[in-house]
Design a protein around this motif. Structure first.
Motif, PDB file in Angstrom:
ATOM      1  N   ASP A  63       0.883  -1.452   0.057  1.00 43.87           N
ATOM      2  CA  ASP A  63       0.091   0.077  -0.063  1.00 43.87           C
ATOM      3  C   ASP A  63       0.757   1.244  -0.130  1.00 43.87           C
ATOM      4  OD1 ASP A  63      -1.744   2.192   0.608  1.00 43.87           O
ATOM      5  OD2 ASP A  63      -3.164   0.993   1.758  1.00 43.87           O
ATOM      6  N   CYS A  66      -0.326   4.174   1.972  1.00 49.02           N
ATOM      7  CA  CYS A  66      -0.269   3.944   3.636  1.00 49.02           C
ATOM      8  C   CYS A  66       1.469   4.177   4.159  1.00 49.02           C
ATOM      9  CB  CYS A  66      -0.437   2.493   3.799  1.00 49.02           C
ATOM     10  SG  CYS A  66      -0.125   1.988   5.675  1.00 49.02           S
ATOM     11  N   HIS A 120       2.505  -0.348  -8.662  1.00 49.37           N
ATOM     12  CA  HIS A 120       1.668   0.770  -8.216  1.00 49.37           C
ATOM     13  C   HIS A 120       1.337   1.668  -9.351  1.00 49.37           C
ATOM     14  CE1 HIS A 120       2.199  -0.293  -3.939  1.00 49.37           C
ATOM     15  NE2 HIS A 120       3.740  -0.446  -4.119  1.00 49.37           N
TER      16      HIS A 120
END
Length: 161
Positions: A63, A66, A120
C-alpha cells in the motif's frame, strides 16, 4: 538530518542481510548509520528528517499511500520525500506489468514471489502534489547517443505545498 552543516544519513531496513551489506560497503562513511526496523514502527521522533529517500523499494510495499502517510510525520518543516528507482504504472499499463512479473518469477522457479512484488499506479501519488523530477519516457526521447538512464521516474513529494 543535518548537524552543524554536515549531513547525516540514516539507512533503515528490516532485512538484516541488506543492512550488513550496506555496513560493509559504506563502512568508511562516518556520517552514515544503519537501523534495523520496520518503517511503520521506526524509532524516530516527529519532524526528524529534511529528506526521506525511498530508493528501489516501493514495489515491496503493498500500500503505497499507507507508506507515504507513515513517513509524512517524520518530515521537518519544508521536508521532502523522494521516490526513485522504482516502477510506477498507468492504469492501462498495470495489468500487463503484473503479468510480466508473474511470468518472470515463474521462470525463475519462485512463483510465490509475484505476490510480494507490488505494482503501483502513479496516480495514487496525485493526492500528495508530486513533482516529477525525472520522467524516463520524455527524457530518453530524441537522445542521439541512445544511452538510457534509469527506466524509472524520480518523484518529489512536498507536503503542505
Amino acid at each position: 538530518m543535518a548537524c552543524s552543516g554536515i549531513a547525516s544519513v540514516v539507512g533503515l531496513d528490516r532485512d538484516s542481510p541488506e543492512l550488513r551489506q550496506a555496513c560493509r560497503v559504506f563502512s568508511s562513511e562516518k556520517s552514515l548509520s544503519w537501523i534495523s526496523a520496520d518503517v511503520f514502527a521506526a524509532p524516530f521522533a516527529s519532524r526528524t528528517f529534511d529528506f526521506i529517500v525511498i530508493a528501489s523499494a516501493i514495489q515491496y510495499f503493498a500500500d503505497l499511500p499507507c507508506l507515504v502517510i507513515a513517513l509524512l510525520p517524520l518530515l521537518a518543516d519544508g521536508g521532502e520525500i523522494h521516490i526513485l528507482d522504482s516502477p510506477l504504472y498507468s492504469v492501462e499499463e498495470w495489468p500487463a506489468a503484473r503479468e510480466r512479473s508473474k511470468h518472470y518469477y515463474e521462470r525463475l522457479g519462485f512463483p510465490e514471489m509475484a505476490s510480494r512484488y507490488h505494482h503501483h499506479i502513479s496516480s495514487v501519488l496525485d493526492a500528495y502534489n508530486p513533482t516529477w523530477l525525472y520522467v524516463p519516457q520524455l527524457e530518453d526521447r530524441g537522445r542521439k547517443d541512445q544511452r538510457r538512464d534509469s527506466p524509472f521516474p524520480w518523484i518529489c513529494l512536498r507536503p503542505g505545498r
